[in-house]
Scaffold this motif. Sequence first.
Motif, PDB file in Angstrom:
ATOM      1  N   THR A 121      -8.226  -7.588   1.145  1.00 34.60           N
ATOM      2  CA  THR A 121      -7.491  -7.340   2.381  1.00 34.60           C
ATOM      3  C   THR A 121      -7.965  -8.282   3.481  1.00 34.60           C
ATOM      4  O   THR A 121      -7.153  -8.843   4.229  1.00 34.60           O
ATOM      5  CB  THR A 121      -7.644  -5.871   2.809  1.00 34.60           C
ATOM      6  OG1 THR A 121      -7.196  -5.030   1.735  1.00 34.60           O
ATOM      7  CG2 THR A 121      -6.834  -5.553   4.059  1.00 34.60           C
TER       8      THR A 121
ATOM      9  N   LEU B 148       0.875  -1.166   0.000  1.00 31.99           N
ATOM     10  CA  LEU B 148       0.000   0.000   0.000  1.00 31.99           C
ATOM     11  C   LEU B 148       0.914   1.219   0.000  1.00 31.99           C
ATOM     12  O   LEU B 148       1.636   1.449   0.969  1.00 31.99           O
ATOM     13  CB  LEU B 148      -0.907  -0.001   1.230  1.00 31.99           C
ATOM     14  CG  LEU B 148      -1.837  -1.205   1.357  1.00 31.99           C
ATOM     15  CD1 LEU B 148      -2.528  -1.201   2.705  1.00 31.99           C
ATOM     16  CD2 LEU B 148      -2.847  -1.223   0.237  1.00 31.99           C
TER      17      LEU B 148
ATOM     18  N   CYS C 203     -11.033  -4.533  -3.166  1.00 27.06           N
ATOM     19  CA  CYS C 203      -9.756  -4.507  -2.440  1.00 27.06           C
ATOM     20  C   CYS C 203      -9.960  -4.648  -0.933  1.00 27.06           C
ATOM     21  O   CYS C 203      -9.109  -5.218  -0.248  1.00 27.06           O
ATOM     22  CB  CYS C 203      -8.955  -3.253  -2.787  1.00 27.06           C
ATOM     23  SG  CYS C 203      -8.245  -3.340  -4.441  1.00 27.06           S
TER      24      CYS C 203
ATOM     25  N   TYR D  76      -2.530  -0.033  -4.550  1.00 22.25           N
ATOM     26  CA  TYR D  76      -2.680  -1.351  -3.945  1.00 22.25           C
ATOM     27  C   TYR D  76      -2.046  -2.323  -4.928  1.00 22.25           C
ATOM     28  O   TYR D  76      -2.606  -2.614  -5.970  1.00 22.25           O
ATOM     29  CB  TYR D  76      -4.167  -1.649  -3.756  1.00 22.25           C
ATOM     30  CG  TYR D  76      -4.503  -2.807  -2.858  1.00 22.25           C
ATOM     31  CD1 TYR D  76      -4.204  -4.112  -3.220  1.00 22.25           C
ATOM     32  CD2 TYR D  76      -5.151  -2.595  -1.651  1.00 22.25           C
ATOM     33  CE1 TYR D  76      -4.536  -5.175  -2.401  1.00 22.25           C
ATOM     34  CE2 TYR D  76      -5.494  -3.659  -0.832  1.00 22.25           C
ATOM     35  CZ  TYR D  76      -5.183  -4.945  -1.207  1.00 22.25           C
ATOM     36  OH  TYR D  76      -5.517  -6.006  -0.404  1.00 22.25           O
TER      37      TYR D  76
END
Length: 131
Positions: A91, A42, A87, A52
Amino acid sequence: VYVMVTISLSMCFDCVTENGVQRRIFFYTKEYTWEDLECYKLTASLEGMLKYTLVMKDGVQVNCIGGTMGDYNLPEDKYPNDVEDFCIELTKKFKEMGIEPQDTDFEKLEKKLDYGYWAEYAEKLRLIIEE
């Protein structure tokens, strides 16, 4: 089911799906599953956007947000905020797999992000990572 398609200037075609990444360079194709993921990064792009980046065990890097032009084909019912929701789900998945972001100092990162939106988004990711 293809979730995200990214085309970069290097004539590289990346398809990111819920199950992994398909990378095509001219006539060469390689498929990756999430088990092939080394880590993710990141960072802030020069434009102040959040980047990302997925880093595969063989060193291949694929941008999910920031850094490349992208054409996203995400199911709206599952990802109403498009790639940002995807995303967030990635994560969470990576957290479950024990994969942490590489060298991420959220305090420094948030200072480099332009627009409150990106700082708020980075904060959402930080909360998931640090749970």
